[in-house]
Design an enzyme around this catalytic site. Structure first.
Site, PDB file in Angstrom:
ATOM      1  N   THR A  70       0.846  -1.201   0.000  1.00  0.00           N
ATOM      2  CA  THR A  70       0.000   0.000   0.000  1.00  0.00           C
ATOM      3  C   THR A  70       0.879   1.249   0.000  1.00  0.00           C
ATOM      4  OG1 THR A  70      -1.771  -1.165   1.144  1.00  0.00           O
ATOM      5  CG2 THR A  70      -1.821   1.241   1.245  1.00  0.00           C
ATOM      6  N   HIS A 197       4.623 -10.247   2.868  1.00  0.00           N
ATOM      7  CA  HIS A 197       3.764 -11.084   3.728  1.00  0.00           C
ATOM      8  C   HIS A 197       2.810 -11.947   2.906  1.00  0.00           C
ATOM      9  CE1 HIS A 197      -0.277  -9.023   3.875  1.00  0.00           C
ATOM     10  NE2 HIS A 197       0.405  -7.934   3.570  1.00  0.00           N
ATOM     11  N   THR A 233      14.087   5.339   9.939  1.00  0.00           N
ATOM     12  CA  THR A 233      15.013   4.227  10.201  1.00  0.00           C
ATOM     13  C   THR A 233      14.508   2.971   9.505  1.00  0.00           C
ATOM     14  OG1 THR A 233      15.500   5.206  12.346  1.00  0.00           O
ATOM     15  CG2 THR A 233      16.108   2.892  12.050  1.00  0.00           C
ATOM     16  N   CYS A 321     -16.017  -4.947   4.059  1.00  0.00           N
ATOM     17  CA  CYS A 321     -17.068  -4.884   5.074  1.00  0.00           C
ATOM     18  C   CYS A 321     -17.288  -3.410   5.379  1.00  0.00           C
ATOM     19  CB  CYS A 321     -16.606  -5.630   6.310  1.00  0.00           C
ATOM     20  SG  CYS A 321     -17.809  -5.635   7.617  1.00  0.00           S
TER      21      CYS A 321
HETATM   22  N1  PLP Z   1      -2.398  -4.950  -4.034  1.00  0.00           N
HETATM   23  C1  PLP Z   1      -3.028  -6.130  -4.004  1.00  0.00           C
HETATM   24  C2  PLP Z   1      -3.418  -6.778  -5.294  1.00  0.00           C
HETATM   25  C3  PLP Z   1      -3.311  -6.742  -2.782  1.00  0.00           C
HETATM   26  O1  PLP Z   1      -3.943  -7.936  -2.756  1.00  0.00           O
HETATM   27  C4  PLP Z   1      -2.921  -6.093  -1.582  1.00  0.00           C
HETATM   28  C5  PLP Z   1      -3.237  -6.685  -0.269  1.00  0.00           C
HETATM   29  O2  PLP Z   1      -4.158  -7.460  -0.121  1.00  0.00           O
HETATM   30  C6  PLP Z   1      -2.245  -4.864  -1.670  1.00  0.00           C
HETATM   31  C7  PLP Z   1      -2.012  -4.319  -2.912  1.00  0.00           C
HETATM   32  C8  PLP Z   1      -1.776  -4.150  -0.435  1.00  0.00           C
HETATM   33  O3  PLP Z   1      -0.692  -4.859   0.137  1.00  0.00           O
HETATM   34  P1  PLP Z   1      -0.162  -4.596   1.622  1.00  0.00           P
HETATM   35  O4  PLP Z   1      -0.946  -5.489   2.520  1.00  0.00           O
HETATM   36  O5  PLP Z   1       1.287  -5.030   1.585  1.00  0.00           O
HETATM   37  O6  PLP Z   1      -0.284  -3.167   1.908  1.00  0.00           O
END
Ligand code: PLP
Length: 370
Positions: A70, A197, A233, A321
């Site tokens: 994000t 993750h 950092t 949701c």
């Molecule tokens: N883009 C896609 C296609 C995702 O599925 C997600 C998370 O579900 C993200 C971006 C955002 O990733 P992050 O959880 O690392 O912020």
């Protein structure tokens, strides 16, 4: 409990945990400190950056570590747009909110955003759609490599070639693509964002590639860390874990993909044999190897999700949701799927650690609860 929600997040690979633990436990690690500990941390950081760059086949200066995809997507999108008063951006209605939200904001600041809709029933945008949306003022294209809800793949290779030919930066959300397709990153991508993750790395760290020639402004200003491209950092344990997770992803890519693809086939065939009305979204389109988005016509998806949870299977509704009410998935609606079918749909996503036994159990849990 059977976990089939790996597109939300994955379990940490124990080998990644082993790399991170000493950094969390034994020595303070601020890479900007001059003393012995700081220098040791810097060495570890430089090594992790080099590893990530080598794996992605790019330069270490082109790697940026953030807090997640994000932040990476916000950084790249807003960073490119910050260099001009107004411009035209092409994106799609299938994107994650990490792309839609910064672009919605950019539209309030003088930029014009074309949000392409997939052709009915299709789960991706064609290169021809992108080509016809181009304008003389187009200054950015932002698209995903694979959709996180359906697994449907974009035609990255052709879209990247078009962007390169027209000299327009292409930012790719690679979150659902990375490690789920055999292909390497195509040429012609200006920035690429992935989320460790989602491939058994730690949370709270993101990897972004930004081509050296791409001009962008930092989103987070502060100290001189990461060449001034992101103040703050560095999360050294997270970065080391991310690098290890990416290394394992590359080492095991072929076998993990074949494993997930085989298990998904068993899963889908098992469901289709018992539930003839089942609809698999994007079934006949190129899809990544681990995602099934399926509708159970006549069934309330939310209620089914809860029954599955109680029966020991974790899946996802693939929707937001909002104020307590689950809305039908925006992605499915934008694919031209009806509200009723979208409401009856669930997402199941596998990982390299999913076992065949779990898949057989998942099929019987679903078929006895739907
Ligand atoms: N883009 C896609 C296609 C995702 O599925 C997600 C998370 O579900 C993200 C971006 C955002 O990733 P992050 O959880 O690392 O912020």
């Amino acid at each position: 409990m059977i976990y089939l929600d790996n597109n939300a997040t994955t379990s940490l690979d124990p080998r990644v945990l082993n790399e991170i633990l000493p950094l969390l436990s034994y020595f303070p690690s601020n890479p900007s400190s001059i003393h012995h500990y700081g220098q040791r941390a810097r060495g570890v950081l430089v090594e992790a950056t080099r590893k990530v760059a080598n794996l992605l086949d790019v330069l270490p200066q082109e790697i940026l570590f953030t807090s997640g995809a994000t932040e990476s997507l916000n950084t790249m999108i807003l960073g490119v747009l910050a260099r001009r008063a107004s411009g035209h951006v092409i994106t799609s209605k299938l994107e994650h909110s990490a792309v839609l939200q910064p672009l919605e904001w950019a539209a309030t600041q003088g930029h014009v955003v074309s949000s392409l809709e997939p052709a009915a029933g299709r789960g991706s945008i064609s290169v021809d759609q992108v080509a016809s949306a181009l304008r003389p003022q187009t200054c950015l294209i932002v698209l995903m490599g694979a959709n996180n809800e359906t697994g449907v793949l974009s035609d990255l290779e052709q879209i990247a070639a078009l962007a390169e030919e027209r000299g327009i930066p292409l930012i790719v959300d690679g979150v659902a693509w990375m490690g789920k397709v055999k292909e390497r990153l195509p040429q012609g991508i200006a920035a690429f964002c992935i989320s460790p993750h989602k491939f058994h790395g730690p949370m709270g760290v993101g990897i972004a590639y930004a081509r050296r020639s791409l001009k962008w402004e930092p989103l987070i200003r502060g100290g001189p860390q990461q060449g001034g491209k992101r103040g703050g950092t560095e999360n050294v344990p997270g970065i080391v874990g991310a690098a290890k997770a990416l290394e394992l992803l590359y080492e095991e890519k072929e076998s993990s993909i074949s494993h997930m693809r085989r298990l998904r086939e068993i899963f889908e065939n098992g469901l289709k044999a018992k539930i003839p009305s089942l609809v698999i979204h994007g079934e006949n389109e190129p899809r990544n190897c681990n995602t099934t988005s399926a509708a159970f016509p006549g069934v309330d998806g939310e209620a089914l999700l809860m029954r599955l949870d109680l029966a020991g299977l974790a899946a996802s509704h693939g929707s937001a949701c909002i104020t307590g009410a689950i809305e039908p998935s925006r992605v499915l609606l934008n694919m031209g799927i009806s509200k009723e079918i979208a409401r009856s749909s669930l997402r199941f996503s596998l990982s390299k650690f999913t076992t065949e036994e779990e898949i057989h159990s998942a099929v019987s849990i679903i078929t006895s609860n739907f």
